[in-house]
Write an enzyme that holds these catalytic residues in place. Sequence first.
Site, mmCIF file in Angstrom:
data_model
loop_
_atom_site.group_PDB
_atom_site.id
_atom_site.type_symbol
_atom_site.label_atom_id
_atom_site.label_comp_id
_atom_site.label_asym_id
_atom_site.label_seq_id
_atom_site.Cartn_x
_atom_site.Cartn_y
_atom_site.Cartn_z
ATOM 1 N N SER A 294 0.945 -1.322 0.097
ATOM 2 C CA SER A 294 -0.012 0.059 -0.183
ATOM 3 C C SER A 294 0.935 1.218 -0.056
ATOM 4 O O SER A 294 0.266 2.376 -0.262
ATOM 5 C CB SER A 294 -0.860 0.149 1.011
ATOM 6 N N LYS B 138 0.787 4.104 7.204
ATOM 7 C CA LYS B 138 0.337 4.987 6.036
ATOM 8 C C LYS B 138 0.710 6.444 6.098
ATOM 9 O O LYS B 138 1.139 6.543 7.269
ATOM 10 C CB LYS B 138 -1.549 4.839 6.491
#
Length: 621
Positions: free
Chosen positions: A119, A157
Site C-alpha cells: 500500500s 500509512k
Amino acid sequence: MITKKQSRVLDFVKDYRKKHKYAPSLEEIKKKFKLASVSTSHYYISKLQDAGFLNKEHNQPRAVSTVEAKQMIEIPILGAIAAGQPIEAVEISDETITIAKDEIGKQGKHYALRVQGSSMIDEGIFDGDIVVIRKQEVAENGQTVVAVIDDNEATLKKLYRENGKFRLQPANPTLFPIFRDEVEVRGVVVKIIRNLESQLDQGQSRDEKYVRKIDYSWDYRGEKTKSHTHGIHTYPAMFIPQVGRRLLETYSKEGDTICDIFCGSGSALVESRLIGRNAYGIDLNPLAIFLAKAKTTPINPQKLTKEYLALLDRVGKIKDGEIKRPDFKNIDFWFKDKVVVKLAKLKKAIREIKDESIQNFLMVAFSETVRYSSNTKTGEFKLVRVKGDKLEKHDPDVIGIFRKHAEKNIAGMADFYKDAKKDSWTKIIYGDSSKDNGIKANFIDCIITSPPYGDSRTTVAYGQFSRLSAQWIDVFDDPNDASGVDNDLLGGRATKNLIHTLSSGYLKESLEKIAKQDEARAKDVLSFNLGLNECLKQAYRILKPGKYFCLVVGNRLVKQVRIPTDFIIAELAEKIGFTCEDIIVRNIPGKRMPVKNSPTNIVGALEETMNKESIVVLRKN
Ligand SMILES: C[S@@+](CC[C@H](N)C(=O)[O-])C[C@H]1O[C@@H](n2cnc3c(N)ncnc32)[C@H](O)[C@@H]1O
C-alpha cells in the site's frame, strides 16, 4: 544495515588500504568480486557510504578512500507492519539492525519493522523493506506513520487530519484511504532500508533495474533555501540549493564545467559558483535568463548600496510628465493607473544607472515589485486577477515593496560576492535544450537539471508566471511576444496524433491509459516526452563519456494515471547510451508547487500534483 556481500566489499577496501595506503579502484573491486560492471562496484561503495562505513570524498565521486568508523546504533526489529490491511500490532524483539547514527537524526528513540504489503509503493516502501521508526505520539499532516486503529491493529500509512477525523492514506493509487475518529500514532518513518543485493547478483530485469530508493536525507525539511542570491526573485519549481549542491559535490569536482540544461532562475548555477565549478545554463524563458544572469554576477555590495541610495533619491524627484508608460496588451486590466505611474518612475530611475550589472540587479527587485503591485493573486503561478472588494481596495505601496526587496537582495548579494569563487565562470544561453546550443561535444563534466513537470498548460506555466515582469523590464523587443513563451517550452504544442517511435514501455502504457479517457491530454504528454527525448540526446552529446547527468523530475498524475517520468527517462536515456545508476526519491517540503491543480479550470475538477520527486542519476557510457 549492510548485507554480507557489502561487508565483504568493506573488508576488501580496508585490507587494500592497509596494504597499499590508498583505496582500490572501482575496477579492482569489480575484478575481485567478479561483478557485472563498474557501476555495480559503485553501487556497493555508495551503499557503504550511505550506511556510514565509508566516508564520502566530495570532490572525487568515484574514489573510495578514507574509511572511518562512524558512530553506529543498534535498533531492534520489533516485527512486521502491514502496508496494506492492518494486522495485529505485535511486538516481538528478536533481530536488530545496525545503522550510522547520523542517518536517523540524534533525537528520540527508534525501532524498526519489516514491511508487508504494497500500500505504500508510491512512497518507495515495498514488501520486505525494513522501515526505521522514530517513536512519537504525534505526527504532522502527510507524514508516514505507524498507526494503530480499532482493536490494536497496526498499519503503515500517511496521516492527515481532516474535518475532525483522521485519514490514513495509502501511497498506492489502487487502494482506498481508511477514515477513523481516533488513531494512535506509534511513530513516524525516518528511514527505509531496501535489500537490492539479490537483484544485483541475479542480473537486472527492467523493473528491478529501476527501483526507486526513498531517502529522507534529501528532503532538507526546514532548512534555509534563500541564502546568497537564491532568494532574490520567485520562480516556479526552483531547485532547493542543498539538493543542487549535493548533486554537484557528489558528481563533479572543483574546476569542472557543469551545465544545467533547464536552468530556470539559475539555482544550480549559483551553487556551482559557490563551490568552484564553471557553469553553463540554458533556458528558453527570457525572464529566467535575466534572473539567472543577475543571480550569478557578483557585484561589490558597497557600489551597489551607493547606487541604490542615489536611486531612491532620484525617484522621488521624477515628475509625472517625464515618464513613458509601457505599451502592452491589457496593461490596464493587470495594473491600476496610479500603480503604472509609480512603476514607470521607478523604472526610469533604475535605467539611469550606468553600470549594467547594477542596473540589472536592481531590475530584479523591480520585477518582483511589478508582480506584487499588479492586480494578480501573488500566491499563484498562473495569472489570476483579484476580484471585487479586494481589487477595489488594492492600493500597493510600490516604492515600499521595491525597497523591501532591493534591500533583502543587496544583503544576499553581499554574501554571494564574499563567497563566490573568483576564478569560476558562468555562461547563460537563451536557447532550446532540445537543439544544439553551441556547446562542444564531450565538453561538460556533469549535467544537473530539473526539467518542467509537463506541458505548461496543465502544469507550471513558466511563461505566464513571467509575463508581466518580462513586459515591464524589456526582455522582449515587443512586449506582446511575452505571451507566446509557453508554446515554445517542452510540451508547448500537442502532437497531431499518437504515433511515435520513442522506445519506452512505461510511456507507451501511460499514453494508452490516458488516451482511453482523453486523447488530447495524451497528445500533450507525448509532445512533452518527444521534446524531452531530444534534450536527452543533446545532453548525451555535450557530456564527457563516463560522466554523470542528474535530473530531478516529478511523476505527475494525468487523468488519474501516474506517469512514471523517472522510469521513462531511464528507459529513453539507456537507448541513447546512458546507464541509469540510481533513482532516489525525495519529499518536496518547501517547493512552491500547487498540491492540487485544475487542468480543466473547472472548479472541483482537481488533479493531484506531486509532493515528491525523483532524482534520476544517469552515466554516459
Ligand atoms: C523546473 S524549471 C527549472 C527551475 C530551476 N531549476 C531553478 O532553480 O530556477 C524548468 C525550466 O525549463 C525551462 N524550459 C522548458 N522547456 C525548455 C526548453 N525546450 N529548452 C530550455 N529550457 C526549457 C523553463 O523555462 C523552466 O525555466
